[in-house]
Scaffold this active site. Structure first.
Site, PDB file in Angstrom:
ATOM      1  N   GLU A  76     -37.685 -55.762 -30.039  1.00  0.00           N
ATOM      2  CA  GLU A  76     -37.678 -54.965 -28.808  1.00  0.00           C
ATOM      3  C   GLU A  76     -39.036 -54.296 -28.734  1.00  0.00           C
ATOM      4  O   GLU A  76     -39.320 -53.363 -29.473  1.00  0.00           O
ATOM      5  CB  GLU A  76     -36.543 -53.929 -28.849  1.00  0.00           C
ATOM      6  N   CYS A 125     -40.298 -46.887 -23.687  1.00  0.00           N
ATOM      7  CA  CYS A 125     -40.661 -48.244 -23.276  1.00  0.00           C
ATOM      8  C   CYS A 125     -40.121 -48.604 -21.908  1.00  0.00           C
ATOM      9  O   CYS A 125     -40.523 -49.623 -21.332  1.00  0.00           O
ATOM     10  CB  CYS A 125     -40.202 -49.256 -24.325  1.00  0.00           C
TER      11      CYS A 125
END
Length: 474
Positions: free
Chosen positions: A256, A290
């Site tokens: 990720e 993010c």
């Protein structure tokens, strides 16, 4: 104050899982700095080969029995862990805030409750894994599938959400019957060690281990021959390095990575309301997220009005009250460099806030070209960039015109337009008229340079399993 490893159910000095003898404690440490003040307040152990080996050996030994526990047993252990996290929230928050500078009300009111919910979700999910029905798919033979734990999992977490990312990693891995060696970021280790200490009260020794250290420590863990899978949350650069290293021993990887979320704003929105919502989603955690809503694409018909509304909402944000500092001096310097090299117009902010700590003023910058660094790279800071578009096609082209593909959002009153554009956005998450909300039941993960694999949801649990076909001849 020295923050130490947590291996085989105990704090340093570590114990060798095979011999039971103490492992020599290393004297090498790295500084821990409070980003709100810039002052050093402690040190953390820097692990090397002997500590990594000890942690992996402990996890491998524990896997022999933990992998054979029933889903119900694993559920009960995780539910107990969730209760302990909830009961210890104030202590965990103290550790998290000291190393990140986060706002206390946010940690206690939002982040830790989410972590508790996520652990409880995976506790239940452990008992709900499904697969194809057993049956006679060939004459004279019955087939069925087994979902099994993968093995020892090497996990590496970032500094922006130390506790939450540790939970996102360990909860599905443990629920599936794996054991874990986790390496937190070297600047934010304490909450992960606290989590491991709590887990040791309800899990067998060696099921969840934490080794502290730097990039070399992470490399040793990734390259170790025993872990069957590596799970990383971090930058795209880190993901490339991990994937390359893991390939040498054919480890599974779950990555990720960075995001660079486009926020598509159309000319039918309530300008003031949308601007306030986007600013909140952009500056949450000082933009060190993010999925942060920092790359705004706005229809030309409301561009100037929307920029003005963004500036008004951004200027009302107070560093240290509404959001915390950046993680380090290096991160602050990096963002200031991006701003100084940009050709855009800075409407507010763009400078360091105050003389103590690593705060950046809330910033709005417009007039950027698509190839500007601030458009192509993830700022990871309280910085909103604004670009203009004139059509749906142009909006999609600008949105998809970056390497990352994690998250995005659409702001419009036209539900038909929103439905059509969600299919065209090349991002793993698409929000409509909101941004940044997370549900434990829904997958979180991206495409392209944002990596692969899903956190949260049943998909996150399945990522930590392997599938075996069994066929029995009649």
């Amino acid at each position: 104050m020295i923050v130490a490893n947590f291996i085989n159910g105990t704090s340093a000095p570590a114990t060798d899982a095979t011999t039971g003898l103490p492992v020599e404690r290393r004297t090498e440490t790295s500084p821990l700095v409070d980003p709100a003040t810039g002052a050093e307040f402690g040190r953390a152990v820097v692990s090397r080969e002997i500590e990594v080996n000890s942690a992996v050996a402990a996890a491998a030994e524990a896997f022999k029995t933990w992998s054979r526990t029933t889903p119900g047993e694993r559920q009960l252990a995780l539910l107990k862990l969730a209760d302990l996290v909830e009961a210890t929230a104030a202590e965990i928050a103290d550790a998290e805030i000291r190393e990140t500078g986060k706002i206390r009300s946010v940690v206690l009111g939002e982040e830790i409750p989410q972590c508790v919910d996520q652990i409880r979700f995976f506790a239940g999910a452990a008992r709900a894994l499904g697969t194809a029905a057993a049956g006679e798919y060939l004459p004279g033979a019955t087939s069925y599938q087994r979902r099994e734990p993968v093995g020892v999992i090497a996990q590496i977490t970032p500094w922006n959400y130390p506790l939450m990312m540790a939970v996102w990693k360990i909860a599905p891995a443990l629920a599936a019957g794996n054991t874990v060696v986790l390496k937190p970021a070297d600047t934010t280790p304490s909450s992960s060690v606290l989590l491991a200490a709590l887990a040791a009260r309800v899990l067998p020794a060696g099921v969840f281990n934490v080794v502290l250290g730097d990039r070399d420590t992470g490399r040793l863990l990734v390259e170790h021959p025993v872990p069957a899978m590596v799970s990383l949350t971090g930058s795209t650069r880190a993901g490339v390095e991990v994937a390359r290293s893991a390939a040498a021993t054919v480890k599974r990887t779950h990555l990720e990575l960075g995001g660079n979320a486009p926020v598509l704003v159309f000319d039918d929105v309530d300008v003031a309301s949308a601007a306030e919502g986007i600013v909140g989603a952009a500056y949450y955690n000082a933009g060190q997220d993010c999925t942060a809503a920092t790359r705004v694409l706005v229809h030309a018909g409301v561009h100037d009005e929307f920029v003005a509304a963004l500036v008004k909402a951004a200027s009302a944000q107070v560093p240290g009250t509404d959001f915390g500092p950046l993680n380090s001096q290096a991160q602050l310097d990096r963002v200031l460099g991006l701003l100084s090299r940009s050709s855009g117009t800075i409407h507010c902010g763009g400078k360091q806030h105050g003389s103590a700590g690593f705060y950046l003023e809330p910033t709005v910058i417009s007039g950027l070209a698509q190839d500007d660094e601030l458009v192509q790279e993830e700022a990871f800071a309280p910085v909103i960039t604004v670009q203009s578009f004139s059509s749906d096609d142009e909006a999609i082209e600008l949105a998809n015109g970056v390497p990352q593909g994690l998250a995005s959002s659409i702001w419009t009153r036209d539900t038909s337009r929103a439905a059509a554009l969600t299919a065209r956005l090349d991002f793993g998450i698409v929000w409509v008229n909101t941004h940044g909300l997370v549900a434990s039941e829904m997958p979180h993960g991206g495409f392209g340079a944002s990596g692969y694999g899903k956190d949260l949801s049943m998909h996150g649990l399945e990522d930590y399993t392997r599938v075996k076909h069994v066929m029995i001849a009649h």
